[in-house]
Design a protein around this motif. Structure first.
Motif, PDB file in Angstrom:
ATOM      1  N   GLU A 354       0.831  -1.203   0.000  1.00 57.35           N
ATOM      2  CA  GLU A 354       0.000   0.000   0.000  1.00 57.35           C
ATOM      3  C   GLU A 354       0.868   1.257   0.000  1.00 57.35           C
ATOM      4  OE1 GLU A 354      -3.512   2.200   2.639  1.00 57.35           O
ATOM      5  OE2 GLU A 354      -2.367   0.521   3.478  1.00 57.35           O
ATOM      6  N   PHE A 355       0.628   2.121  -0.977  1.00 63.04           N
ATOM      7  CA  PHE A 355       1.191   3.470  -1.002  1.00 63.04           C
ATOM      8  C   PHE A 355       0.082   4.420  -0.558  1.00 63.04           C
ATOM      9  CE2 PHE A 355       3.965   1.153  -3.764  1.00 63.04           C
ATOM     10  CZ  PHE A 355       5.194   1.795  -3.719  1.00 63.04           C
ATOM     11  N   ASP A 356       0.310   5.098   0.557  1.00 63.88           N
ATOM     12  CA  ASP A 356      -0.724   5.954   1.137  1.00 63.88           C
ATOM     13  C   ASP A 356      -0.320   7.419   1.039  1.00 63.88           C
ATOM     14  OD1 ASP A 356      -2.820   7.045   2.545  1.00 63.88           O
ATOM     15  OD2 ASP A 356      -2.191   6.264   4.499  1.00 63.88           O
ATOM     16  N   ARG A 357      -0.836   8.106   0.009  1.00 65.57           N
ATOM     17  CA  ARG A 357      -0.621   9.545  -0.187  1.00 65.57           C
ATOM     18  C   ARG A 357       0.875   9.898  -0.103  1.00 65.57           C
ATOM     19  NH1 ARG A 357      -5.322  12.400   0.149  1.00 65.57           N
ATOM     20  NH2 ARG A 357      -4.175  14.304   0.676  1.00 65.57           N
ATOM     21  N   VAL A 358       1.667   9.192  -0.874  1.00 69.26           N
ATOM     22  CA  VAL A 358       3.124   9.346  -0.838  1.00 69.26           C
ATOM     23  C   VAL A 358       3.569  10.541  -1.680  1.00 69.26           C
ATOM     24  CG1 VAL A 358       5.308   8.301  -1.568  1.00 69.26           C
ATOM     25  CG2 VAL A 358       3.604   6.927  -0.356  1.00 69.26           C
ATOM     26  N   SER A 359       4.438  11.340  -1.101  1.00 74.66           N
ATOM     27  CA  SER A 359       5.100  12.435  -1.829  1.00 74.66           C
ATOM     28  C   SER A 359       6.595  12.273  -1.658  1.00 74.66           C
ATOM     29  CB  SER A 359       4.652  13.803  -1.300  1.00 74.66           C
ATOM     30  OG  SER A 359       3.275  14.012  -1.561  1.00 74.66           O
ATOM     31  N   PHE A 360       7.338  12.600  -2.724  1.00 81.58           N
ATOM     32  CA  PHE A 360       8.785  12.407  -2.663  1.00 81.58           C
ATOM     33  C   PHE A 360       9.494  13.359  -3.616  1.00 81.58           C
ATOM     34  CE2 PHE A 360      12.633  10.311  -4.353  1.00 81.58           C
ATOM     35  CZ  PHE A 360      13.378  10.282  -3.179  1.00 81.58           C
ATOM     36  N   HIS A 361      10.580  13.950  -3.125  1.00 85.77           N
ATOM     37  CA  HIS A 361      11.478  14.779  -3.930  1.00 85.77           C
ATOM     38  C   HIS A 361      12.876  14.172  -3.837  1.00 85.77           C
ATOM     39  CE1 HIS A 361       8.155  17.508  -3.013  1.00 85.77           C
ATOM     40  NE2 HIS A 361       8.547  18.301  -3.995  1.00 85.77           N
ATOM     41  N   TYR A 362      13.556  13.989  -4.950  1.00 88.69           N
ATOM     42  CA  TYR A 362      14.942  13.523  -4.912  1.00 88.69           C
ATOM     43  C   TYR A 362      15.816  14.604  -4.288  1.00 88.69           C
ATOM     44  CZ  TYR A 362      14.017   9.404  -7.764  1.00 88.69           C
ATOM     45  OH  TYR A 362      13.560   8.199  -8.209  1.00 88.69           O
ATOM     46  N   PRO A 363      16.774  14.218  -3.438  1.00 92.91           N
ATOM     47  CA  PRO A 363      17.636  15.214  -2.794  1.00 92.91           C
ATOM     48  C   PRO A 363      18.359  16.127  -3.787  1.00 92.91           C
ATOM     49  CG  PRO A 363      17.900  13.074  -1.752  1.00 92.91           C
ATOM     50  CD  PRO A 363      17.060  12.844  -2.971  1.00 92.91           C
ATOM     51  N   SER A 364      18.699  15.579  -4.950  1.00 92.93           N
ATOM     52  CA  SER A 364      19.412  16.388  -5.943  1.00 92.93           C
ATOM     53  C   SER A 364      18.467  17.278  -6.754  1.00 92.93           C
ATOM     54  CB  SER A 364      20.187  15.470  -6.899  1.00 92.93           C
ATOM     55  OG  SER A 364      19.296  14.556  -7.543  1.00 92.93           O
ATOM     56  N   ARG A 365      17.140  17.045  -6.623  1.00 92.80           N
ATOM     57  CA  ARG A 365      16.161  17.869  -7.349  1.00 92.80           C
ATOM     58  C   ARG A 365      15.030  18.243  -6.391  1.00 92.80           C
ATOM     59  NH1 ARG A 365      17.018  13.370 -10.479  1.00 92.80           N
ATOM     60  NH2 ARG A 365      14.882  12.593 -10.189  1.00 92.80           N
ATOM     61  N   PRO A 366      15.347  19.014  -5.359  1.00 91.26           N
ATOM     62  CA  PRO A 366      14.340  19.277  -4.315  1.00 91.26           C
ATOM     63  C   PRO A 366      13.159  20.118  -4.796  1.00 91.26           C
ATOM     64  CG  PRO A 366      16.300  20.622  -3.972  1.00 91.26           C
ATOM     65  CD  PRO A 366      16.631  19.657  -5.077  1.00 91.26           C
ATOM     66  N   GLU A 367      13.324  20.806  -5.912  1.00 83.26           N
ATOM     67  CA  GLU A 367      12.242  21.685  -6.377  1.00 83.26           C
ATOM     68  C   GLU A 367      11.194  20.940  -7.205  1.00 83.26           C
ATOM     69  OE1 GLU A 367      15.194  21.218  -9.478  1.00 83.26           O
ATOM     70  OE2 GLU A 367      15.361  21.788  -7.357  1.00 83.26           O
ATOM     71  N   THR A 368      11.498  19.712  -7.631  1.00 85.48           N
ATOM     72  CA  THR A 368      10.585  18.961  -8.496  1.00 85.48           C
ATOM     73  C   THR A 368      10.121  17.697  -7.786  1.00 85.48           C
ATOM     74  OG1 THR A 368      11.774  19.753 -10.450  1.00 85.48           O
ATOM     75  CG2 THR A 368      10.303  17.881 -10.756  1.00 85.48           C
ATOM     76  N   ALA A 369       8.821  17.520  -7.687  1.00 82.32           N
ATOM     77  CA  ALA A 369       8.268  16.336  -7.024  1.00 82.32           C
ATOM     78  C   ALA A 369       8.300  15.148  -7.973  1.00 82.32           C
ATOM     79  CB  ALA A 369       6.841  16.599  -6.567  1.00 82.32           C
TER      80      ALA A 369
END
Length: 601
Positions: A354-369
């Protein structure tokens, strides 16, 4: 290198204290080496005394018979000192060489094991070639110090202090001037040494740069050659090595200045001591034997100071190397085992994901989800396909599911659960032990086909390996190799075709037999006939488990996932469509447009 590291690089060689944890396990051997070191130094310091006795005692007898007997005894004493010096020096050399090799091996193992535990975030900012440079060049410098230079430094420190003490005892006036001269030698040595250390660190960084370029290019030689970029890459490597050379020249120039200063200063000290001693002999204030003893002690003192200057230069270089190694060991992975781990509840029905409302930004691209408010549930035994354009977030789903990264912090980042347990509460080894992955770019190790397949389950029998290879339709071509399953496949599997490498990767995952299977375009490198065979094998693999296997598939070629239980369409990190192949076609949305492009083509 940041400002803090640069400031530290200009200090004293205290960075070598980072080696203490690697030395502590060998305290007994270090103590024994120290004992032999002191004994060897004492034997050296005893030599001038034996020489004085020879000159003053062995040559002073009027009776020739007594003189010959005295000479024999004194030369015997000198030989005994030489034997003791040889034995103790050999023992010291062996002990410190053993320590150097052992500590260097332990250090390499610790750094390598630590790097292997780092998350992919670490490799976003650190090149593989730089890590290899630290594992080889830097540890070699440390080995030089622990196994040689440090021992020589300690030995010459004992000898220098001993020679100084003997000179103070026998020639108090001469030594008052000698001590002043030693201070005048040491202070400039420390000042020049600080610059040598900074340049040593810079030189090692430039060598690491060239190693990083070489590692990157050598892993992509076919691409380099296909773009006729050999000359460009050679020029880039030449520039990197030239930068390393220029920095090394500056370091060598500073160290040469240090060596020249020490030699000139010590020679002046020796000549002054010899001049004053000769005057004392002519004035009848000192015997010839006493003069010889004094000269030898002054030579020992001058030699000790000269060697310490050389050793100090080695210590400065090793300090820079140690700093770089300690920086690697100090790096911490943001993904780690939980403080209070939970067990993954398993049952015969398989794994629920189960993925529950997951949000993630790569550390090298913090401005883009990469993912935004992503929710998805896979029932036990279900096969779900992720489709969408490149950059939609499909691979990110795989990486988060295996905890190569963690979701964004806080409740807003959501959660990923296996059978109701947050993956952040599971031990990493347990989580990944229940997951099998077939990547798009199959990884083949420099080993035999048997070992490559067995990598999925090291304790598997040969029969299990062959069974997995048959299921992946790899058995026939493996049998046809010169040595069958024992054939060495070459670096990165260069002796195999892309499709053959892919089938070995599939066999590896089948052998592991995990309850959760992740397929990242697993048939991308196969021809049409092989694709049909392997697709059938994958369909079988999805059911070949003690319970029901849950499968998540990334697919760009929609024909490979038409039979999936569910297809999820991603766009910019969000779920935009979900359903079966037939239902999505009927909806006429994003999936239908992708299907029209592919199937029409």
């Amino acid at each position: 290198m940041n400002a803090t590291a640069r400031t530290s690089a200009r200090g004293a060689p205290r960075s070598l204290t980072g080696l203490l944890p690697f030395l502590r396990p060998y305290r007994a051997r270090i103590a024994l080496a120290g004992l032999f070191l002191v004994l060897a130094a004492l034997a050296t310091l005893a030599f001038p005394l034996a020489l004085r006795n020879l000159v003053d005692g062995g040559l002073s007898h009027a009776d020739k018979g007594a003189q010959a007997l005295a000479l024999r005894n004194h030369f015997g004493a000198l030989f005994a000192v030489a034997v003791a010096l040889g034995v103790f020096s050999a023992a010291r050399f062996y002990m410190v060489s053993w320590l150097g090799e052992r500590v260097t091996a332990d250090l390499r193992n610790a750094v390598y094991a630590h790097v292997l535990r780092q998350s992919p975030e670490f490799f976003e900012t650190t090149q593989t070639g730089e890590v290899l440079s630290r594992l080889t060049t830097d540890t070699t410098l440390v080995q030089t110090v622990v196994g040689s230079s440090l021992s020589m430094g300690l030995r010459n420190t004992v000898m220098g202090v001993g020679a100084l003490a003997m000179l103070v005892w026998t020639n108090p006036y001469v030594m008052s001037v000698v001590l002043l001269a030693v201070v005048l030698v040491v202070l400039p040595t420390l000042w020049i040494g600080r610059r040598v250390r900074r340049l040593s660190r810079d030189s090692q960084d430039r060598v690491a740069d060239s190693s990083a370029i070489a590692a990157e290019v050598l892993n992509a030689v076919p691409v380099v050659q296909s773009y006729t970029a050999e000359a460009r890459e050679s020029a880039r490597f030449w520039q990197a090595t030239d930068n390393a050379f220029q920095t090394a020249v500056k370091r060598s120039r500073a160290r040469a200045l240090l060596v020249a200063f020490i030699i000139v200063a010590n020679t002046a000290l020796l000549l002054w001591g010899l001049y004053r001693g000769t005057e004392a002999v002519l004035a009848g204030q000192m015997t010839a034997g006493h003069l010889g003893q004094t000269v030898v002690y002054v030579i020992l003192l001058a030699g000790a100071v000269a060697v310490l200057g050389e050793v100090y230069g080695d210590l400065l270089r090793a300090a820079g190397a140690t700093e770089r190694l300690m920086e690697l060991l100090a790096s911490t992975s943001p993904v780690a085992d939980p403080a209070a781990p939970q067990e993954l509840p398993l049952s015969g029905r398989g794994l629920e994901v189960e993925f529950d409302r997951v949000s993630f930004h790569y550390p090298s691209r913090p401005e883009t989800a990469a993912l935004h408010d992503f929710s998805l549930r896979l029932a036990p035994g279900e096969t779900v396909a992720l489709v969408g354009a490149s950059g939609a977030g499909k691979t990110t789903v795989f990486q988060l599911l295996q905890r190569f990264y963690d979701v964004d912090g806080g409740a807003a980042g959501g959660a990923i659960r296996l059978n109701g347990v947050d993956v952040r509460q599971l031990p990493l080894a347990a989580l990944r032990a229940h997951t099998g992955t077939v990547p798009q770019d199959a990884v083949i190790f420099s080993a035999s086909a048997l070992d490559n397949i067995r990598y999925g389950r090291p304790q598997a029998s040969d029969e299990d390996v062959v069974a997995a290879a048959r299921a992946a339709f790899a058995h026939d071509f493996l049998q046809a190799l010169p040595e069958g399953y024992s054939t060495f496949l070459g670096e990165r599997g260069v002796r195999l075709s892309g499709g053959q490498r892919q089938r070995i990767a599939i066999a590896r995952a089948m052998l592991k037999d995990p309850p959760l299977l992740l397929l990242d375009e697993a048939t991308s490198a196969l021809d049409a006939e092989s694709e049909r065979m392997v697709q059938a094998a994958l369909d079988s693999a999805m059911q070949r488990h003690t319970g029901r296997r849950t499968t998540l598939v990334i697919a760009h070629r929609l024909a490979t996932v038409q039979n999936a239980d569910r297809i999820v369409v991603l766009e910019h990190g969000r779920v935009v469509e979900e359903g079966t192949h037939t239902a999505l076609l009927a909806r006429g949305g994003v999936y239908a447009r992708l299907a029209a492009l592919q199937f029409t083509a």
